[in-house]
Design an enzyme around this catalytic site. Sequence first.
Site, PDB file in Angstrom:
ATOM      1  N   HIS A   1      12.502  26.738 -20.778  1.00  0.00           N
ATOM      2  CA  HIS A   1      13.142  28.006 -21.139  1.00  0.00           C
ATOM      3  C   HIS A   1      12.434  29.186 -20.477  1.00  0.00           C
ATOM      4  CE1 HIS A   1      13.547  31.502 -23.968  1.00  0.00           C
ATOM      5  NE2 HIS A   1      14.808  31.225 -23.744  1.00  0.00           N
TER       6      HIS A   1
ATOM      7  N   GLU B   1      13.555  29.330 -16.939  1.00  0.00           N
ATOM      8  CA  GLU B   1      14.914  29.883 -16.848  1.00  0.00           C
ATOM      9  C   GLU B   1      14.876  31.407 -16.857  1.00  0.00           C
ATOM     10  OE1 GLU B   1      17.868  31.564 -19.724  1.00  0.00           O
ATOM     11  OE2 GLU B   1      17.302  29.571 -20.462  1.00  0.00           O
ATOM     12  N   HIS B   2      14.024  31.992 -17.705  1.00  0.00           N
ATOM     13  CA  HIS B   2      13.877  33.450 -17.733  1.00  0.00           C
ATOM     14  C   HIS B   2      13.318  33.972 -16.419  1.00  0.00           C
ATOM     15  CE1 HIS B   2      14.316  35.081 -21.995  1.00  0.00           C
ATOM     16  NE2 HIS B   2      14.713  33.823 -22.092  1.00  0.00           N
TER      17      HIS B   2
ATOM     18  N   GLU C   1      11.730  36.964 -28.568  1.00  0.00           N
ATOM     19  CA  GLU C   1      12.853  36.066 -28.856  1.00  0.00           C
ATOM     20  C   GLU C   1      12.470  35.060 -29.939  1.00  0.00           C
ATOM     21  OE1 GLU C   1      16.006  33.211 -26.380  1.00  0.00           O
ATOM     22  OE2 GLU C   1      14.308  34.139 -25.349  1.00  0.00           O
TER      23      GLU C   1
END
Length: 421
Positions: free
Chosen positions: A49, A52-53, A129
């Site tokens: 993740h 991906e950012h 997040e």
Amino acid sequence: MAEQVSITKLPSGLTVLSERMDRVETVSFGAYIGAGTRHETAAENGVAHFLEHMAFKGTATRSAIDIAEAIEDVGGHINAYTSREQTAYYVKLLKEDLALGVDIIGDILCHSSFEPEELERERGVILQEIGQANDTPDDIIFDHFQTAAYPAQPMGRPVLGTESIIRGMKREALPGFMRAHYTPENMVIAASGNLHHDQVVELVGNHFADLPQAERADPMSADYMGGEYREARDLDQAHIVLGFASPGYGEPDYYPAMLLSTLLGGGMSSRLFQEIREKRGLVYSIYSFTAPAKDGGLFGIYAGTGESEAAELMPVTLEELAKVQHAITEAELNRACAQLKAGLLMSLESTGSRCEQLARQWQIFGRVIPAAETVRRIEAVTQADIKAVAAKIFRERPTLATLGPIAQVPKLAAIIDRLAA
């Protein structure tokens, strides 16, 4: 659906799928990598993740703002997501801007720079997040459910990772994960819309030439265990997820399980909604879901209820699970079939949905499945099939995750006893 699909495998091993839709003015294009949370080690949980950012935060020739402006200057949309089995990067554009979209997705996957300043900035974003997810009980409860179902194994870890791991993650972990997993054999390129396959293949060949080469490693098998997570928290509602092991993609009971979920808790006409919300007023929200994977999956029921209603909710829910094993009407079966078929066929009107379906089916089954074949499989399911799969699923060891004012929510042992009765 599959009749218009074109497939090319490049010399590098990269598969390119496309589907032409003459009556639209847009194209969707995406790179779908067969790597997600379950491909991480415990020490690097969250790296897929994080990567991906970071892919959007600059390349050798483009800054983060360059990437955003290039897409939005032509009115396009770019995004990505990470799941437990996949990471995807995709764009939607007007048909004349396809080359730009392929260029940018190829650039961020082949030439991301991982600048230290950008990395630290994005680390802070991901920590926010994680904090937001922890503050959203009807979101974080599903992570707790997953961990209880698959304890101490990759399939049970959170997609976002944990605060401590993200704080300590070194820069090299990101390009290291990319080199190991973002390879031609582990990636599928899919495109859908008003396009020509030969053009897509040529563009992909030009802009994805620098993908790393590495041998694909299979993830640890998912071993459903079942278990319990309970967290008392000062909230207005108790958030509850009750679940069981269920069929994965390609298993014989996959479609009966989908229909079971739909008629049990898939809409306002479903049994759980009618009995628990409409007749008894015990919840605002209740629904069932399936979460299939390549090797097994989960069947779950989510409910949010008040503290005083929690004691009644679980016995009524378990009674519905018992009833569905013995009696399903033809009207319920027909309604559930109609809902699944409508959802499938409506999704075919979206270039983005078609693009994603192409990639997912290829990665799971090694072929693209025509919509007509899926419809036939749905229509072939009988009442007896659904009752049989319900009996199989609901006799598995359950998983229970609860968060909020949970004193009145029965414990897992009591639920097991009641299911066995």
